[in-house]
Structures are given as C-alpha cells and as structure tokens.
Enzyme design. Structure first.
Site, PDB file in Angstrom:
ATOM      1  N   HIS A  11       0.817  -1.209   0.000  1.00 54.03           N
ATOM      2  CA  HIS A  11       0.000   0.000   0.000  1.00 54.03           C
ATOM      3  C   HIS A  11       0.851   1.261   0.000  1.00 54.03           C
ATOM      4  O   HIS A  11       0.662   2.152  -0.806  1.00 54.03           O
ATOM      5  CB  HIS A  11      -0.928   0.014   1.217  1.00 54.03           C
ATOM      6  CG  HIS A  11      -1.858   1.171   1.229  1.00 54.03           C
ATOM      7  ND1 HIS A  11      -1.508   2.409   1.734  1.00 54.03           N
ATOM      8  CD2 HIS A  11      -3.130   1.291   0.783  1.00 54.03           C
ATOM      9  CE1 HIS A  11      -2.527   3.243   1.601  1.00 54.03           C
ATOM     10  NE2 HIS A  11      -3.524   2.574   1.026  1.00 54.03           N
ATOM     11  N   GLY A  75     -10.187  -5.428  -0.891  1.00 52.21           N
ATOM     12  CA  GLY A  75     -10.943  -4.187  -1.003  1.00 52.21           C
ATOM     13  C   GLY A  75     -10.737  -3.503  -2.351  1.00 52.21           C
ATOM     14  O   GLY A  75     -10.307  -4.112  -3.329  1.00 52.21           O
ATOM     15  N   HIS A  77      -8.567  -1.407  -3.443  1.00 52.53           N
ATOM     16  CA  HIS A  77      -7.217  -1.396  -4.028  1.00 52.53           C
ATOM     17  C   HIS A  77      -6.979  -2.657  -4.843  1.00 52.53           C
ATOM     18  O   HIS A  77      -6.354  -2.607  -5.907  1.00 52.53           O
ATOM     19  CB  HIS A  77      -6.145  -1.268  -2.948  1.00 52.53           C
ATOM     20  CG  HIS A  77      -6.085   0.082  -2.309  1.00 52.53           C
ATOM     21  ND1 HIS A  77      -6.292   1.261  -2.983  1.00 52.53           N
ATOM     22  CD2 HIS A  77      -5.822   0.433  -1.024  1.00 52.53           C
ATOM     23  CE1 HIS A  77      -6.172   2.283  -2.156  1.00 52.53           C
ATOM     24  NE2 HIS A  77      -5.886   1.815  -0.960  1.00 52.53           N
TER      25      HIS A  77
END
Length: 120
Positions: A11, A75, A77
């Site tokens: 991330h 999710g 992303h």
C-alpha cells in the site's frame, strides 16, 4: 539478465519504517528464491511506484511479471486501483505479460502467526 520477475505491491505509508520492512521482505525472498528477480513497490504515499519499478524491469529485459499484492483484504485497491494501474502499464508495454496474483486474504499460516503472537 532475468526475463521474469516478481513484483511485491504494498500500500505505502507516511511512516519510513514501512520501507525498511519491505526491504527486509525483499532481501529474504531473494535469499530463498535466488533465481527469481524480486522487486517491491507501493500503490501510494511512497516510492518506488508500480509504474517506476515496471519501467525499470522492462528496460532491463523483463517480459513476464508476477504482481503479488501484499494486502490481506480484498478491497478497492485489489478490485479496482491496482488493476487499473496494471491495465495502463499493459497498454504502454503490450509485449509485457503481467499476472496479477491473489492477495493474502484468509490463510491458515496467518492464523497461526496471530495465535503465536497473542499467546506471548
């Protein structure tokens, strides 16, 4: 020159130690998989970006990338953001094969790690 590579996509964070941890994972993977080129990148907040690392890999002769999302949850992303970035890269480098692998999700090995940690 290796024609194949594994790209670990994390991330990203505003916390510098995040990069230190990713470097440790990369070094450990290189030690365990010496015949595979292992690189890492970040979706946001940190560098190197996905685009930067893929460009570097491509320029070094890599034509096959396995992109591993270092995410637990499936999710936005995983469902949208990373696939959009990879699709744009595929359009720029049509001869580059990028396989987007499954994220970590639920895994008994992670469960065992949690049990080990909470049992301390």
């Amino acid at each position: 020159m290796k024609k194949n590579a594994v790209l670990i996509i994390a991330h990203g964070s505003k916390v510098k130690e995040t990069d230190d941890i990713m470097k440790k994972y990369q070094q450990a993977l290189v030690a365990k998989m010496p015949d595979t080129q292992i690189e890492y990148c970040y979706l946001q907040l940190m560098n190197p970006s996905i685009e930067e690392v893929v460009k570097s890999l491509y320029e070094s002769g890599v034509r096959n990338i396995k992109a591993f999302p270092f995410f637990i949850f499936n999710g936005n992303h995983i469902k949208e953001d990373i696939p959009e970035v990879l699709d744009a890269i595929r359009a720029e480098y049509p001869e580059l094969q990028i396989t987007f692998l499954e994220n970590i999700g639920y895994d008994e090995k992670v469960l065992e790690l949690i049990i080990e940690r909470v049992s301390l």
